[in-house]
Write a protein that holds these residues in place. Sequence first.
Motif, mmCIF file in Angstrom:
data_model
loop_
_atom_site.group_PDB
_atom_site.id
_atom_site.type_symbol
_atom_site.label_atom_id
_atom_site.label_comp_id
_atom_site.label_asym_id
_atom_site.label_seq_id
_atom_site.Cartn_x
_atom_site.Cartn_y
_atom_site.Cartn_z
ATOM 1 N N ALA A 193 0.833 -1.207 0.000
ATOM 2 C CA ALA A 193 0.000 0.000 0.000
ATOM 3 C C ALA A 193 0.866 1.256 0.000
ATOM 4 O O ALA A 193 0.562 2.238 -0.687
ATOM 5 C CB ALA A 193 -0.924 -0.005 1.212
ATOM 6 N N THR A 194 1.957 1.211 0.757
ATOM 7 C CA THR A 194 2.848 2.371 0.816
ATOM 8 C C THR A 194 3.478 2.652 -0.535
ATOM 9 O O THR A 194 3.424 3.777 -1.050
ATOM 10 C CB THR A 194 3.965 2.143 1.858
ATOM 11 O OG1 THR A 194 3.378 1.846 3.125
ATOM 12 C CG2 THR A 194 4.851 3.379 1.983
ATOM 13 N N GLU A 195 4.067 1.619 -1.117
ATOM 14 C CA GLU A 195 4.814 1.822 -2.360
ATOM 15 C C GLU A 195 3.916 2.137 -3.551
ATOM 16 O O GLU A 195 4.244 3.013 -4.368
ATOM 17 C CB GLU A 195 5.669 0.593 -2.663
ATOM 18 C CG GLU A 195 6.529 0.760 -3.895
ATOM 19 C CD GLU A 195 7.561 -0.335 -4.066
ATOM 20 O OE1 GLU A 195 8.469 -0.167 -4.906
ATOM 21 O OE2 GLU A 195 7.478 -1.363 -3.368
ATOM 22 N N HIS A 196 2.798 1.451 -3.655
ATOM 23 C CA HIS A 196 1.985 1.568 -4.871
ATOM 24 C C HIS A 196 0.802 2.525 -4.760
ATOM 25 O O HIS A 196 0.308 3.013 -5.792
ATOM 26 C CB HIS A 196 1.493 0.190 -5.290
ATOM 27 C CG HIS A 196 2.600 -0.762 -5.629
ATOM 28 N ND1 HIS A 196 3.432 -0.580 -6.713
ATOM 29 C CD2 HIS A 196 3.044 -1.883 -4.999
ATOM 30 C CE1 HIS A 196 4.330 -1.550 -6.757
ATOM 31 N NE2 HIS A 196 4.124 -2.351 -5.729
ATOM 32 N N SER A 197 0.347 2.804 -3.537
ATOM 33 C CA SER A 197 -0.816 3.671 -3.388
ATOM 34 C C SER A 197 -0.479 5.016 -2.751
ATOM 35 O O SER A 197 -0.974 6.055 -3.192
ATOM 36 C CB SER A 197 -1.889 2.965 -2.545
ATOM 37 O OG SER A 197 -2.341 1.788 -3.192
ATOM 38 N N ALA A 248 -6.182 5.430 -0.135
ATOM 39 C CA ALA A 248 -4.896 5.996 0.291
ATOM 40 C C ALA A 248 -4.929 7.495 0.016
ATOM 41 O O ALA A 248 -5.562 7.945 -0.933
ATOM 42 C CB ALA A 248 -3.743 5.345 -0.460
ATOM 43 N N GLU A 249 -4.248 8.239 0.863
ATOM 44 C CA GLU A 249 -4.161 9.685 0.671
ATOM 45 C C GLU A 249 -2.824 10.182 1.197
ATOM 46 O O GLU A 249 -2.040 9.421 1.749
ATOM 47 C CB GLU A 249 -5.310 10.421 1.367
ATOM 48 C CG GLU A 249 -6.478 10.757 0.448
ATOM 49 C CD GLU A 249 -6.091 11.610 -0.749
ATOM 50 O OE1 GLU A 249 -4.998 12.221 -0.734
ATOM 51 O OE2 GLU A 249 -6.878 11.674 -1.699
ATOM 52 N N THR A 250 -2.601 11.471 1.016
ATOM 53 C CA THR A 250 -1.352 12.070 1.466
ATOM 54 C C THR A 250 -1.625 13.480 1.971
ATOM 55 O O THR A 250 -2.755 13.979 1.892
ATOM 56 C CB THR A 250 -0.317 12.078 0.324
ATOM 57 O OG1 THR A 250 0.976 12.407 0.835
ATOM 58 C CG2 THR A 250 -0.703 13.068 -0.767
ATOM 59 N N ASN A 251 -0.605 14.102 2.505
ATOM 60 C CA ASN A 251 -0.713 15.450 3.054
ATOM 61 C C ASN A 251 -1.118 16.452 1.966
ATOM 62 O O ASN A 251 -0.603 16.403 0.855
ATOM 63 C CB ASN A 251 0.649 15.828 3.647
ATOM 64 C CG ASN A 251 0.654 17.145 4.376
ATOM 65 O OD1 ASN A 251 0.425 18.183 3.767
ATOM 66 N ND2 ASN A 251 0.934 17.124 5.660
ATOM 67 N N ASN A 252 -2.045 17.330 2.303
ATOM 68 C CA ASN A 252 -2.430 18.392 1.372
ATOM 69 C C ASN A 252 -2.500 19.721 2.118
ATOM 70 O O ASN A 252 -3.548 20.373 2.172
ATOM 71 C CB ASN A 252 -3.765 18.074 0.701
ATOM 72 C CG ASN A 252 -4.098 19.068 -0.406
ATOM 73 O OD1 ASN A 252 -3.258 19.884 -0.799
ATOM 74 N ND2 ASN A 252 -5.318 19.019 -0.906
ATOM 75 N N GLU A 253 -1.376 20.102 2.718
ATOM 76 C CA GLU A 253 -1.329 21.343 3.479
ATOM 77 C C GLU A 253 -1.378 22.578 2.588
ATOM 78 O O GLU A 253 -1.507 23.697 3.096
ATOM 79 C CB GLU A 253 -0.077 21.381 4.354
ATOM 80 C CG GLU A 253 -0.149 20.433 5.533
ATOM 81 C CD GLU A 253 1.078 20.489 6.411
ATOM 82 O OE1 GLU A 253 2.122 20.994 5.952
ATOM 83 O OE2 GLU A 253 1.001 20.025 7.559
ATOM 84 N N ARG A 254 -1.258 22.396 1.293
ATOM 85 C CA ARG A 254 -1.438 23.530 0.394
ATOM 86 C C ARG A 254 -2.875 24.038 0.488
ATOM 87 O O ARG A 254 -3.139 25.225 0.385
ATOM 88 C CB ARG A 254 -1.119 23.122 -1.043
ATOM 89 C CG ARG A 254 0.344 22.776 -1.274
ATOM 90 C CD ARG A 254 0.599 22.240 -2.673
ATOM 91 N NE ARG A 254 0.305 23.234 -3.696
ATOM 92 C CZ ARG A 254 -0.769 23.192 -4.488
ATOM 93 N NH1 ARG A 254 -1.628 22.204 -4.386
ATOM 94 N NH2 ARG A 254 -0.961 24.122 -5.396
ATOM 95 N N GLU A 255 -3.807 23.118 0.701
ATOM 96 C CA GLU A 255 -5.219 23.486 0.784
ATOM 97 C C GLU A 255 -5.602 23.909 2.198
ATOM 98 O O GLU A 255 -6.343 24.888 2.376
ATOM 99 C CB GLU A 255 -6.092 22.306 0.354
ATOM 100 C CG GLU A 255 -7.582 22.598 0.384
ATOM 101 C CD GLU A 255 -8.402 21.433 -0.137
ATOM 102 O OE1 GLU A 255 -9.546 21.280 0.319
ATOM 103 O OE2 GLU A 255 -7.894 20.682 -0.991
#
Length: 213
Positions: free
Chosen positions: A14-18, A49-56
């Motif tokens: 999940a980490t590597e591919h998503s 899966a998601e990631t940081n979106n501190e731009r928003e």
Amino acid sequence: MSQPEALASALLTATEHSIIPLTAEQVAQGSKLFGAAILERSSLKTVLAETNNERESPLLHGEINCIQQFCKLPKDGRPETKDCIFFATHEPCSLCLSGITWSGFNEFYYMFTYEDSRDLFAIPYDIDILKSVYQVPSEGDTEETLATKPLYNRKNKFFTARSLAELIDSIENDETKTKLKGELQRVKQIYDQLSATYQEGKNTGAESSSFFK
């Protein structure tokens, strides 16, 4: 395949591919390199899966963003949080610990520790905030005694938290354990370049709404 082996393998996949592809895209635009995934407990398939979106928003840490997007999935096709395993690439900060708890996830794993975030990625705020806001000294405590106390209860009535390294160490088969430790190290190394990209963007004024750069 044993349950710890299957779970460790699923988390690494999940980490590597998503997670990493999403993180690479956001890091290039100024966000931090923290990501998360939600896996269905029974099948170990990645639900989201998601990631940081501190731009928003400064609140959209990887874990919170993941929970927000999970809650937007249609209810009839979304597993209950109690039937899921939550995974964070980095040990969750105080905000994300609360988000995981309020959402009802009762088991989560993480890859990098708070100390890794501070020492490997030059992001010390998780430890700073937990110590400054939540770590209340008892009478007679010194800096030395406080330093020996955990920053949060990793096993409590709401959830059980465990590092991916600990999960792999629990595998009984030595050959399998060695193989997965190698995979863990390989995946961790991918974050070296993500960190370099983030630090470069921070130094050149990449856009971010976060107070903590």
